[in-house]
Design an enzyme around this catalytic site. Sequence first.
Site, mmCIF file in Angstrom:
data_model
loop_
_atom_site.group_PDB
_atom_site.id
_atom_site.type_symbol
_atom_site.label_atom_id
_atom_site.label_comp_id
_atom_site.label_asym_id
_atom_site.label_seq_id
_atom_site.Cartn_x
_atom_site.Cartn_y
_atom_site.Cartn_z
ATOM 1 N N ASP A 65 35.638 75.142 29.157
ATOM 2 C CA ASP A 65 37.057 74.938 29.447
ATOM 3 C C ASP A 65 37.157 74.159 30.753
ATOM 4 O O ASP A 65 36.171 74.017 31.475
ATOM 5 C CB ASP A 65 37.752 76.307 29.578
ATOM 6 C CG ASP A 65 39.214 76.188 29.960
ATOM 7 O OD1 ASP A 65 39.921 75.355 29.372
ATOM 8 O OD2 ASP A 65 39.664 76.915 30.871
ATOM 9 N N SER A 66 38.358 73.721 31.068
ATOM 10 C CA SER A 66 38.580 73.042 32.346
ATOM 11 C C SER A 66 38.372 73.995 33.528
ATOM 12 O O SER A 66 38.106 73.561 34.636
ATOM 13 C CB SER A 66 40.016 72.518 32.388
ATOM 14 O OG SER A 66 40.914 73.582 32.155
ATOM 15 N N CYS A 118 47.546 76.689 24.640
ATOM 16 C CA CYS A 118 46.947 76.559 25.973
ATOM 17 C C CYS A 118 46.194 77.846 26.257
ATOM 18 O O CYS A 118 46.656 78.937 25.899
ATOM 19 C CB CYS A 118 48.039 76.329 27.011
ATOM 20 S SG CYS A 118 47.424 76.287 28.699
ATOM 21 N N THR A 119 45.035 77.677 26.905
ATOM 22 C CA THR A 119 44.181 78.834 27.196
ATOM 23 C C THR A 119 44.891 79.966 27.931
ATOM 24 O O THR A 119 44.537 81.127 27.780
ATOM 25 C CB THR A 119 43.018 78.377 28.087
ATOM 26 O OG1 THR A 119 43.545 77.539 29.130
ATOM 27 C CG2 THR A 119 41.979 77.623 27.301
ATOM 28 N N HIS A 120 45.883 79.602 28.743
ATOM 29 C CA HIS A 120 46.510 80.604 29.618
ATOM 30 C C HIS A 120 47.581 81.451 28.925
ATOM 31 O O HIS A 120 47.953 82.505 29.416
ATOM 32 C CB HIS A 120 47.185 79.901 30.798
ATOM 33 C CG HIS A 120 46.242 79.224 31.735
ATOM 34 N ND1 HIS A 120 45.216 78.423 31.308
ATOM 35 C CD2 HIS A 120 46.180 79.227 33.091
ATOM 36 C CE1 HIS A 120 44.561 77.942 32.365
ATOM 37 N NE2 HIS A 120 45.121 78.419 33.454
ATOM 38 N N TYR A 149 42.804 69.862 33.369
ATOM 39 C CA TYR A 149 42.583 68.785 32.404
ATOM 40 C C TYR A 149 43.931 68.285 31.842
ATOM 41 O O TYR A 149 44.013 67.181 31.332
ATOM 42 C CB TYR A 149 41.735 69.278 31.229
ATOM 43 C CG TYR A 149 40.233 69.289 31.444
ATOM 44 C CD1 TYR A 149 39.650 69.024 32.682
ATOM 45 C CD2 TYR A 149 39.381 69.571 30.366
ATOM 46 C CE1 TYR A 149 38.265 69.055 32.840
ATOM 47 C CE2 TYR A 149 38.006 69.592 30.518
ATOM 48 C CZ TYR A 149 37.449 69.339 31.759
ATOM 49 O OH TYR A 149 36.078 69.364 31.899
ATOM 50 N N GLY A 150 44.937 69.152 31.910
ATOM 51 C CA GLY A 150 46.224 68.861 31.266
ATOM 52 C C GLY A 150 46.869 67.562 31.703
ATOM 53 O O GLY A 150 47.648 66.963 30.967
ATOM 54 N N CYS A 164 39.244 74.806 25.568
ATOM 55 C CA CYS A 164 40.416 74.145 26.161
ATOM 56 C C CYS A 164 41.161 73.319 25.106
ATOM 57 O O CYS A 164 40.545 72.523 24.390
ATOM 58 C CB CYS A 164 39.907 73.243 27.276
ATOM 59 S SG CYS A 164 41.161 72.247 28.059
ATOM 60 N N ASN A 165 42.473 73.501 25.040
ATOM 61 C CA ASN A 165 43.264 72.730 24.077
ATOM 62 C C ASN A 165 43.261 71.248 24.392
ATOM 63 O O ASN A 165 43.160 70.409 23.502
ATOM 64 C CB ASN A 165 44.714 73.213 24.096
ATOM 65 C CG ASN A 165 44.902 74.434 23.250
ATOM 66 O OD1 ASN A 165 45.296 74.342 22.105
ATOM 67 N ND2 ASN A 165 44.590 75.596 23.799
ATOM 68 N N THR A 166 43.373 70.921 25.680
ATOM 69 C CA THR A 166 43.425 69.516 26.069
ATOM 70 C C THR A 166 42.107 68.833 25.706
ATOM 71 O O THR A 166 42.090 67.731 25.154
ATOM 72 C CB THR A 166 43.727 69.391 27.579
ATOM 73 O OG1 THR A 166 44.770 70.310 27.922
ATOM 74 C CG2 THR A 166 44.146 68.000 27.950
HETATM 75 N N1 DGL Z 1 42.672 74.803 29.628
HETATM 76 C C1 DGL Z 1 43.824 73.941 29.546
HETATM 77 C C2 DGL Z 1 44.322 73.881 28.095
HETATM 78 O O1 DGL Z 1 44.125 74.803 27.310
HETATM 79 C C3 DGL Z 1 44.929 74.391 30.477
HETATM 80 C C4 DGL Z 1 44.600 74.201 31.933
HETATM 81 C C5 DGL Z 1 44.360 72.765 32.334
HETATM 82 O O2 DGL Z 1 45.285 71.947 32.284
HETATM 83 O O3 DGL Z 1 43.232 72.472 32.681
HETATM 84 O O4 DGL Z 1 44.901 72.897 27.708
#
Ligand code: DGL
Length: 269
Positions: free
Chosen positions: A11-12, A187-189, A43-44, A74-76
């Site tokens: 992940d980021s 998104c992971t969060h 990463y977003g 990570c989704n991004t």
């Molecule tokens: N992990 C990122 C996602 O799921 C969210 C945090 C970021 O922007 O790095 O897109």
Amino acid sequence: MPSSGPIGIFDSGIGGMTVAQAIRKALPNERFIYFGDTAHLPYGDKSPESIRHYAARITQYLMDQKCKAIVIACNTASAHAFKTVCDVAGPHVPVINVIDPVAQYVAGKFKKQNIGVIGTKGTIASRVYVNRIEKLNKSLKVISNATPLLASMIEEGFYNNKISQTIINSYLSKPNFKDIDALILACTHYPLIRKEVDLFYKKKIEIIDNGEVAASALKAALGEQDLLNNRKTKTKDIFVVSDYTEAFELSTKIFFGEKVVLKTARIWK
Ligand code: DGL
């Protein structure tokens, strides 16, 4: 690749630990190496080219650790770098991203309905959810909104309180979300604000957690390739970041549910 090898998750930063937690729950016999690219988060807001560059190097690092499968938590990064990761991992290593399993789940479950998606600017701008879901099931309409404040808000500990509920309500009240029948937390969060999202919709619509869906896809992929670990190993999970701070280590508790010791791997030297 032996089935006793670890699963590489990246992940980021540390948000992807929500996905790691879902994987631990679905696959208790497996062990993993988690890599958080804290040197480059978030990463977003980054360009697709930068994300592909980061993802390639991280995948190489995880392959060097003899990982038997890779999960892009990570989704991004899933939106921009899936092919890059597959190329680096090679044809015999299953690669799971957090978008395709959700797209398949939604396309199979809903009919003639409106599906909402929230995520970072990068994920939403890529239109990856819209394209993949609407291609799989033409009767669905996917409506997506970037909710860039949410990730940093959660990282700063603002969830399950009045401030977070106000911000969440304001994003979810956007007119184009008025008639959605399900909402993807892309998104992971966002698993951390699931309760508040449920509260907003009064539990009337399905809220879809990518981590849970991706963990079952990983289980299926490992099973298909005879890579499931049938016995619990004594080796512990490993958590690595590209840039260590004590603050990151402290925040892991909110994402993983328990205290985690972070190691540092300086892969960007
Ligand atoms: N992990 C990122 C996602 O799921 C969210 C945090 C970021 O922007 O790095 O897109």
